[in-house]
Design a protein around this motif. Sequence first.
Motif, PDB file in Angstrom:
ATOM      1  N   THR A 173     -12.924 -67.132   7.338  1.00 56.11           N
ATOM      2  CA  THR A 173     -13.672 -68.339   7.148  1.00 56.11           C
ATOM      3  C   THR A 173     -13.049 -69.376   6.042  1.00 56.11           C
ATOM      4  N   ASP A 182     -12.234 -70.197  16.285  1.00 59.88           N
ATOM      5  CA  ASP A 182     -12.619 -69.068  15.653  1.00 59.88           C
ATOM      6  C   ASP A 182     -13.118 -68.103  16.495  1.00 59.88           C
ATOM      7  N   GLU A 183     -12.808 -66.549  16.484  1.00 57.05           N
ATOM      8  CA  GLU A 183     -12.823 -65.733  17.502  1.00 57.05           C
ATOM      9  C   GLU A 183     -12.482 -66.280  18.894  1.00 57.05           C
TER      10      GLU A 183
HETATM   11 MG    MG Z   1     -15.023 -64.788  11.041  1.00 58.54          MG
END
Ligand code: MG
Length: 590
Positions: free
Chosen positions: A53, A152-153
């Motif tokens: 992050t 993200d992901e």
């Molecule tokens: Mg993460």
Amino acid sequence: MTFEELGIESRLLKAITEMGFEKPMPVQEQVLPVLLAEDTDLVGLAQTGTGKTAAFGLPAIQRLDTGNPSTEVLILSPTRELCLQIAKDLKQYSKYVEDCSVVAVYGGASIEVQKKELKNGAKIIVATPGRIHDMIRRRYVDLSQVKVVVLDEADEMLDMGFKDDLDAILEQTPDTKNTWLFSATMPDEVARIAKGYMNNPQEITVGTRNSGAQNVRHCYYLVQAKDRYLALKRIADFNPNIYAIIFCRTRTETQEVATALIRDGYNADALHGDLSQPQRDHVMNRFRCKNLQMLVATDVAARGLDVSNLTHVINYNLPDEIEVYTHRSGRTGRADKTGISIAIVNLREKHKIKKIEAMIKKKFEQLPIPTGMEVCQKQFFNMIHRVEHVDVNYDEINPFIGEVVKQLEWMDKEELIRRFVSIEFNRFLEYYRNAPDLNVKEKEERKAIEKKAKNTVHDDSGMARLMINLGYKDKIQPQRLIGMINDRCRDTKIKIGKIDISELFTYIDVDGNYANDIIEAFHGETYRGRPIIMQAAKSKRKDKDEARKSYQEHKKTQGRSYNDAKPRNDRRNDRKAEKRDRDSRKKRRR
Ligand code: MG
Ligand code: ADP
């Protein structure tokens, strides 16, 4: 290297120092200089819990042009929880940056409220694909000035079927933007699709691809399928200070395990997609602040949930796709703490352990399931430890102490300890006094399975006849039997032929190549609390005798089982199964 040396500006430095970030984590060390200095697309692969992050969040904030109100950064993540977590992190990083507004946009909350927030200005939007796509269609959001898109992901987003949403969303962003993709794993298929979104991305991999976190111990317990829940209880009881996520395969299983744990007096709850948003928030908050010790969850619901200090991750059932195991075990052992990832498996699933070992390049340890006495010992000393460390409210207690001491005068110290400890300890002692050994004796079991499969007769077309000790008496139906086989042999599609149901047993013709697999899959399983026999058919007489014997034996032992958890669970499943049967009968009549 320090954050400063990597090029992080002072306003951000101040904020992350306050958050306790002393030095960069490896993925940050590699990613930050690239994203701060270059206009480039990037793929970042690193385990969960490695600090991704901040690796994208800090450069995203630092590169903002805060002089105008347009949205410059769009971060997409698969779940609402993850979305909120990222937004919260980014708000903290940007605490000392003026005009850096971060807005979270996700499903399950008022779209009008979110629209208003966007209207007030959003330099950074953190969103789930479904909701932001909806907002785009309603023209609530303008992405024409976006400079950076973060996925993200990404693998999870694609797995969850967000591909169409992603296509539509990215369509709204300028071609000149940079795309940064982060993920813990990168299966080939996902890599191919993801590459379609990017131009010549730089790839940064921290650690080996798809390998587990380094400070996680991987262990498994070998049990019979019917003992899974009892094994879980042992593990929980053997670790009085457990703080764990327990992963199940389906929502139903998640709810069942959680309900059983709660009924048995554990501090546990369920997290899955059938719960309403407020319910989910409630459960997660309780778990985060450790009011809950065990969170029983599906993979999707627990994805990205950032909880540190987990003592255990428990695979109540191994995932169908072994890559998911990496995500699960990555929930523990975060940020330099060691964790234990446990799998509860039966004989048939042992091959999956081998596959996972190959993937994570680490060996599993097989641990014996603690005996009842070992659990009791552990609990006993834990109670003593608690006595030693408990906070005593002297002021409130002192007024009564004189009288109590008088009343207990006749007991010596040892007797006193015995009695105080027994108040809680008796519960365990009673439960575990006659507890069976749950460990599977592998050699013996294999022999038993071989014996059942011996003399399997294949006919000309390659079909083999199996016998199962379920029949009319159990209101069993062909569909249900086929369902039971498919459910247990999920990884293969098995051809099933004639099904011949008698009163006490049934003959099933199956593809001979899989006869042994099926026999193994049913080994140690129960139906309504009664052990299932699934084996090569012998003669009608012998099979009938054996089926009858198993009926009678079961009747005799009923009501004397040492644990009531499984039968009760079964009873509920039975009621469900009966209802299903009733419904399907009704349907057919119509
Ligand atoms: Mg993460
Ligand atoms: P990932 O996205 O890779 O799964 P996160 O970004 O959620 O990981 O980070 C995991 C945890 O590590 C978070 O609690 C985060 O606050 C913490 N963390 C991140 N970077 C640092 C750092 N440099 N120093 C200390 N803690 C950090």
